[in-house]
Structure formats: C-alpha cells, structure tokens
Design a protein around this motif. Sequence first.
Motif, PDB file in Angstrom:
ATOM      1  N   TYR A 154       3.371  -3.722  -1.802  1.00  0.00           N
ATOM      2  CA  TYR A 154       3.719  -3.301  -0.435  1.00  0.00           C
ATOM      3  C   TYR A 154       3.407  -4.438   0.539  1.00  0.00           C
ATOM      4  N   ILE A 155       4.199  -4.537   1.590  1.00  0.00           N
ATOM      5  CA  ILE A 155       3.941  -5.569   2.576  1.00  0.00           C
ATOM      6  C   ILE A 155       2.712  -5.190   3.409  1.00  0.00           C
TER       7      ILE A 155
ATOM      8  N   SER B 192       7.747   0.997   2.533  1.00  0.00           N
ATOM      9  CA  SER B 192       7.141   1.561   3.737  1.00  0.00           C
ATOM     10  C   SER B 192       8.200   1.461   4.840  1.00  0.00           C
ATOM     11  N   VAL B 193       8.153   2.392   5.784  1.00  0.00           N
ATOM     12  CA  VAL B 193       9.180   2.463   6.825  1.00  0.00           C
ATOM     13  C   VAL B 193       8.517   2.321   8.187  1.00  0.00           C
ATOM     14  N   TRP B 194       9.105   1.467   9.031  1.00  0.00           N
ATOM     15  CA  TRP B 194       8.475   1.097  10.296  1.00  0.00           C
ATOM     16  C   TRP B 194       9.435   1.290  11.459  1.00  0.00           C
TER      17      TRP B 194
ATOM     18  N   ILE C 117      11.002  -1.500   4.438  1.00  0.00           N
ATOM     19  CA  ILE C 117      10.576  -2.737   3.781  1.00  0.00           C
ATOM     20  C   ILE C 117      10.188  -2.403   2.339  1.00  0.00           C
ATOM     21  N   LEU C 118      10.929  -2.957   1.402  1.00  0.00           N
ATOM     22  CA  LEU C 118      10.722  -2.644  -0.011  1.00  0.00           C
ATOM     23  C   LEU C 118       9.517  -3.384  -0.573  1.00  0.00           C
TER      24      LEU C 118
ATOM     25  N   HIS D  61       9.975  -9.553   0.135  1.00  0.00           N
ATOM     26  CA  HIS D  61      10.321  -8.149   0.368  1.00  0.00           C
ATOM     27  C   HIS D  61      11.716  -8.069   0.986  1.00  0.00           C
ATOM     28  N   MET D  62      12.591  -7.262   0.427  1.00  0.00           N
ATOM     29  CA  MET D  62      13.876  -7.008   1.051  1.00  0.00           C
ATOM     30  C   MET D  62      13.684  -5.932   2.117  1.00  0.00           C
TER      31      MET D  62
END
Length: 500
Positions: A105-106, A135-137, A154-155, A213-214
């Motif tokens: 995870y980023i 994770s979603v931002w 962000i994958l 991360h894509m």
Amino acid sequence: MMLLGRLLSAARFAPNASAATRSSRLLSQMQFHLRRTLLPSYGLGLPHSYSCYNCFKRAMSTNDAKSDRQGPTIRVQDDPSHPFEFTCDEEPHMLGMQRGGPIGYIPLQLGQVFEDLEGGQYEIVRKLGWATNSSVWLAKKKRGLNERYVAVKILTVNYTRGIESGEFFELEVWRRFREVRYKSKWETPAHPGFKHCVEPQAVFTAESPHGTHMCFVEELSGSTLDELQVGQPGFTFPLPVVKRAIKQILLALDFVHTELKLVHADVKAGNVFIQMDAGTEDIERYLRDHPPETYPPRSAPELWSGPIITVKSQPLPNMGLKPSLENLNVALGDFGGAVPLDKISEEVKIVTPPLLRPPELLLGHLWSTPIDVWAVGCMVFECLTGASLFQVERTPKLDETAVHLSRMVEHLGTFPAAFLDKSSKRADYFDETGTLLRVPEPLGTGPLESWFGNFLHIRENMSDADVKATCAFMRRCLAIVPAERATAAELLDDEWFGGR
C-alpha cells in the motif's frame, strides 16, 4: 517519474490519430514503463520476515464513525524467542512486498500532490477508505483556475504488478472507456448505462518506498449499496427502491457487456456506489465541519524506521440523497476484476465472491457475461430480505462448493444433463445420473418461491402478486444453464419493472 505520470493521464494525442491507435500507443508506453520499473521493491533494509493475518477490511459506513476499520495484525517471525506483533490501525502501508499477501500500500499523507500531463494537479485532502488491493483518497483537482473534487484509487504495488503481468485488466478497462468517449467526440456517450458506471477518468503512476503504484482518477461517490442497506429498517430496502437500483445496474451491465465488451465479474452491492448530488461548495462546507484525521503516531522499528502515521478512513456522506431514497441513483464501479470478452480463459483469475458464483464457475463450465446476471439475481434477494440467497457453510464432511451446489438444487431445481456433461468438475460433485454425490441437511426452505416468501418482512410488505413477479424475475437471472439466462437488455424489458 513525474513525466511518466503526465504521460499516462494524457487526454490529447496527435489530431490525426485514431482512437484505437491513440489508446494502444498509450497502453504500450505504460506497459513498457512498467516492465522497466516493476522490479523487486526497494525494501526497507529490514532483516525480519513477517506475515499478516486477520481479514483485510475497508471502511464500512459513511455515517458511523465508530464502524470497525481495524487493519490486520503483523507477526514478525524471525526470532521465535522474541515474538513481535503489531496490529495496524488500517491498511498495512508500512509493509513492502511479501509473496502471497496483498502488500505494498502507498504510505500516503495528507497534502501530497500528484500531477498529470495536462498540468492537472491532485492534492490529497482525505482518505475515503481502503480495500484488499487499494486505498481510495479524496483529492482536489486543480487545473488553471478550475477546481473540483475527485476520488483517486491508488493500487498496491502487488496489484500493479498483476496488471503488468496480464493477471488483471484494469488498465485495459480504462482504455476501453476512453475509446467510447472518443467515439462520442468526448461528450457523454448515448448509451443510458454509461452514466451508471464509475468511469476511470485518468490514470497515472506514483512512486513510494515499496515501488510503483498505478492510480486511477474517478468521479466522487457516496457509500456503497450494501452500506446504505445496513442503515435501513430491518436491513432491507422497499421494493420500489430495489427496482430502481436494479434497473440502473442492468443499464450499466448492458453498457459494460455490449459497448465495453467486458465481463464485470464482481457485481455485488459492495461495488454499487451511491451517486452524490453535491457541488464543490457542498463538499468544501462538509470538509470544514468534518476535517480529516490521522491516528496517533506509532513506533515499530521492526517494520518501519520512522514514525508510523496512518490517515483515518472518513468516507463522504450520501449528499443530496433523500431519506425516502426516492431519488436514489447508483453506479457500478470497481472494475479491478473485469475481464475482456476476448481474454476469457481457464487461466484468468476470478474475483467473483464465492456466494455469488454461478454454477458454471463452480463446475468448470464455459463462462461469460451471464455470470454478472446471476449476481444481479442474488442481489435482488439480498436487498429485499437482508439475507444471502444461498446459505453456505463448510460441514465436517462437505466443502463449501458441495453445500453451495446442494442449495442451488434445493432452491432452483436439478441441473440439466447437457450442462453437466460440459462441466470439467462434474465428477467431483455429481454421479453419472446427475445426482449430487454428497448432500448436506436441507434447510427445509424448499424452492426459491417458498424461501423468499417466508421472510416476515416480505409477507408483511409485499403482495402475493409482487412476490410472484419478483421470484419470476429472479428465476430469469438464476437459470442454471448460462445460455438460458436472460441478458441485461432482456431483463430491462421485464414486466417486473412495469410499475415504475
């Protein structure tokens, strides 16, 4: 790296390039970059080995700040005499790549900025949630004098590598959305299902100590349909609300199947998002009253050399949604498990949740878009009853698949011989006459019509005619033989929607 990030989210190409040429060129450039950069991650220079256990969880409720969002527990295993465990506040962003786990995870912090090719900047202002592979931002997109809020998914490094290796097709999904946009001259496509899809609008990459991360930019949404259902009386929706939602989902699926030429493969209430009716000022006002938060810094030198700071998941509420849900609008999202029709093979990784898997996935039969329709039938049952259609659990003598198949026979009827003859796993569960080899204790609920009609909520709130029509609609979705299952387009013409 910034130049690459700009390249990947390009919206303009040479004016004489066709949509297919432009998208293929961009896709090949990205794949070339990934082959160069997705090497073993930098790592953190730590000598420890570790594993994660417990379930990976995402933020579950937009209205309950106390909902369970605790992350996995990490156990360091290098020295049995000095065991070390660390329970994450949420996603384990301090961990690099480890084989067999959704790690990488980023480690993002509020205020970080990404940039795309057109000069658009994405300032991270809030975390909306996290899932097994991302994770979603919430980000404020700035381009010139224009500002608006978007979601950035962000994958993980692990999942990004899966896309590069051809195991997943999310980048291809983005390309196909772009081609449809191009054919529509960048206007909203005419197909009514387009507006009920969460469109990946742009893609770029980001670097972290773990690797590449894509990142996918999407329109903002509220909660998911299953999260909304949890807040309803009796954990169920009224019939008109279910019809409204299912109709929009079918519109989305018809677009996905016929225009994008994809199988979604992960249709479930958790991937159906509530569309918000809110502008930039509404979101700004909410953020002022509900500022983003982080957990207290923590220290774990065994895992991370500095302080571990985790941003809290704080999803946005369903802005503009009336309590009656009469203005409910939904969109089908999370195309991470989608499969192009021309890529279907035995080697493709299936992400369909076990309880929503149709007979063809359980028995090794040829599969395609009908698996999405089967999931819709299961969703209708779940939205109206609050229970899973197939009650499946392992027994001392039976695995989940054997129990699942038995429930299908109990609720839907016997499996046709011609279907079983084309199923590679038939011998594991059926004899030569088409009879199940192992049968658990029956639920005693009988066929679908009895099982559905015996729920107290259904008896009290639906007429006999509505029950009959609803079961007939579900039967069309739940035909054992995939070729006999109605298509999304055919279901949209079903008389079940006649009262809308």
